[in-house]
Design a protein around this motif. Structure first.
Motif, mmCIF file in Angstrom:
data_model
loop_
_atom_site.group_PDB
_atom_site.id
_atom_site.type_symbol
_atom_site.label_atom_id
_atom_site.label_comp_id
_atom_site.label_asym_id
_atom_site.label_seq_id
_atom_site.Cartn_x
_atom_site.Cartn_y
_atom_site.Cartn_z
ATOM 1 N N SER A 39 32.158 63.501 27.601
ATOM 2 C CA SER A 39 33.433 62.824 27.369
ATOM 3 C C SER A 39 34.410 63.156 28.490
ATOM 4 C CB SER A 39 34.036 63.268 26.043
ATOM 5 O OG SER A 39 33.246 62.828 24.988
ATOM 6 N N LEU A 40 35.053 62.108 28.997
ATOM 7 C CA LEU A 40 36.044 62.250 30.053
ATOM 8 C C LEU A 40 37.353 61.660 29.543
ATOM 9 C CD1 LEU A 40 33.836 60.774 32.915
ATOM 10 C CD2 LEU A 40 34.095 63.192 32.329
ATOM 11 N N GLU A 41 38.448 62.366 29.772
ATOM 12 C CA GLU A 41 39.746 61.846 29.368
ATOM 13 C C GLU A 41 40.770 62.184 30.439
ATOM 14 O OE1 GLU A 41 42.533 61.459 25.405
ATOM 15 O OE2 GLU A 41 40.878 62.882 25.400
ATOM 16 N N VAL A 42 41.565 61.190 30.822
ATOM 17 C CA VAL A 42 42.570 61.356 31.866
ATOM 18 C C VAL A 42 43.959 61.359 31.227
ATOM 19 C CG1 VAL A 42 43.572 60.338 33.953
ATOM 20 C CG2 VAL A 42 41.101 60.218 33.574
ATOM 21 N N TYR A 43 44.786 62.312 31.671
ATOM 22 C CA TYR A 43 46.162 62.442 31.200
ATOM 23 C C TYR A 43 47.107 62.306 32.385
ATOM 24 C CZ TYR A 43 43.952 64.581 27.133
ATOM 25 O OH TYR A 43 43.168 64.828 26.041
#
Length: 82
Positions: A39-43
């Motif tokens: 899982s990849l998540e950008v903030y």
């Protein structure tokens, strides 16, 4: 991160190496050291989630120029979108 108790009673840990490139990025950010189900998540810098995906590449063309934080499992990497 994997934790294990050693014979000395001191905790040892193994950190998986994750490499993100190119940085700065224009279109596609590649992530080395992960698998297709990661899982990849950008903030953005205000902490708002702006992009989610799974895999070893991330299409960042929809992001505006600036600095972002990529969360890979429980690791955080800063990158710049050109």
């Amino acid at each position: 991160i994997l934790f294990a108790e050693s014979a000395t009673g001191v905790e040892e840990f193994d950190i998986t190496s994750v490499y993100v490139y190119p940085n700065p990025v224009v279109n596609t950010l590649s992530i080395q050291g992960v698998d297709e189900n990661t899982s990849l998540e950008v903030y953005n810098l205000t902490g708002k989630s702006v992009l989610k995906n799974k895999g070893t590449e991330l299409d960042v063309t929809s992001l505006t120029q600036g600095t972002y934080i990529l969360r890979i499992n429980n690791q955080y990497v800063k990158f710049i979108k050109k």
